[in-house]
Design a protein around this motif. Structure first.
Motif, PDB file in Angstrom:
ATOM      1  N   GLN A   1       0.823  -1.208   0.000  1.00  0.00           N
ATOM      2  CA  GLN A   1       0.000   0.000   0.000  1.00  0.00           C
ATOM      3  C   GLN A   1       0.860   1.262   0.000  1.00  0.00           C
ATOM      4  O   GLN A   1       0.528   2.242  -0.675  1.00  0.00           O
ATOM      5  N   ILE A   2       1.963   1.259   0.717  1.00  0.00           N
ATOM      6  CA  ILE A   2       2.857   2.415   0.714  1.00  0.00           C
ATOM      7  C   ILE A   2       3.484   2.577  -0.663  1.00  0.00           C
ATOM      8  O   ILE A   2       3.600   3.701  -1.184  1.00  0.00           O
ATOM      9  N   TRP A   3       3.881   1.473  -1.286  1.00  0.00           N
ATOM     10  CA  TRP A   3       4.454   1.524  -2.630  1.00  0.00           C
ATOM     11  C   TRP A   3       3.421   2.045  -3.633  1.00  0.00           C
ATOM     12  O   TRP A   3       3.753   2.856  -4.512  1.00  0.00           O
ATOM     13  N   LEU A   4       2.169   1.597  -3.514  1.00  0.00           N
ATOM     14  CA  LEU A   4       1.111   2.089  -4.396  1.00  0.00           C
ATOM     15  C   LEU A   4       0.854   3.581  -4.175  1.00  0.00           C
ATOM     16  O   LEU A   4       0.628   4.326  -5.135  1.00  0.00           O
ATOM     17  N   MET A   5       0.896   4.015  -2.922  1.00  0.00           N
ATOM     18  CA  MET A   5       0.676   5.432  -2.637  1.00  0.00           C
ATOM     19  C   MET A   5       1.790   6.281  -3.239  1.00  0.00           C
ATOM     20  O   MET A   5       1.530   7.348  -3.822  1.00  0.00           O
ATOM     21  N   TYR A   6       3.010   5.817  -3.134  1.00  0.00           N
ATOM     22  CA  TYR A   6       4.143   6.540  -3.711  1.00  0.00           C
ATOM     23  C   TYR A   6       3.987   6.659  -5.227  1.00  0.00           C
ATOM     24  O   TYR A   6       4.161   7.743  -5.802  1.00  0.00           O
ATOM     25  N   GLY A   7       3.628   5.561  -5.882  1.00  0.00           N
ATOM     26  CA  GLY A   7       3.429   5.594  -7.328  1.00  0.00           C
ATOM     27  C   GLY A   7       2.250   6.451  -7.731  1.00  0.00           C
ATOM     28  O   GLY A   7       2.302   7.178  -8.731  1.00  0.00           O
ATOM     29  N   ALA A   8       1.182   6.401  -6.960  1.00  0.00           N
ATOM     30  CA  ALA A   8      -0.004   7.198  -7.274  1.00  0.00           C
ATOM     31  C   ALA A   8       0.283   8.679  -7.124  1.00  0.00           C
ATOM     32  O   ALA A   8      -0.149   9.488  -7.958  1.00  0.00           O
ATOM     33  N   LEU A   9       1.004   9.055  -6.081  1.00  0.00           N
ATOM     34  CA  LEU A   9       1.329  10.478  -5.889  1.00  0.00           C
ATOM     35  C   LEU A   9       2.244  10.996  -6.997  1.00  0.00           C
ATOM     36  O   LEU A   9       2.048  12.108  -7.502  1.00  0.00           O
ATOM     37  N   ASN A  10       3.228  10.202  -7.385  1.00  0.00           N
ATOM     38  CA  ASN A  10       4.118  10.634  -8.468  1.00  0.00           C
ATOM     39  C   ASN A  10       3.346  10.804  -9.778  1.00  0.00           C
ATOM     40  O   ASN A  10       3.562  11.777 -10.507  1.00  0.00           O
TER      41      ASN A  10
END
Length: 91
Positions: free
Chosen positions: A34-43
């Motif tokens: 979920q943290i990895w997905l959040m990082y990708g989504a924000l970028n």
């Protein structure tokens, strides 16, 4: 019809520890995803690619629901079971 019978044997503590440890490791993996997905989504959202942000939101929501589903497989501790049985020991 066959009657369902209750098993009176308590859960083996080593099996309970193994199950609890496995579920905790799965929770940590889900959180890392979920943290990895959040990082990708924000970028991608900052770059203007909002479609990817919505896709990662849906994936993160699915991971959250799956972690809630895993909560029901956490075993109750033996100490709590003993306390429930002995609540009225002084009466």
């Amino acid at each position: 019809m066959k009657k369902k019978h209750k098993v009176n044997n308590p859960v083996n503590p080593s099996r309970m520890n193994t199950l609890t440890s496995a579920i905790i490791v799965i929770f940590i993996l889900i959180l890392a995803l979920q943290i990895w997905l959040m990082y990708g989504a924000l970028n991608n959202a900052l770059d203007g690619n909002h479609g990817f942000a919505w896709a990662t939101f849906i994936a993160s929501l699915f991971l959250f629901i799956s972690s809630l589903f895993l909560l029901k497989y956490l075993p109750a501790s033996i100490k709590n079971k003993e306390n429930k049985k002995s609540d009225n020991q002084y009466e």
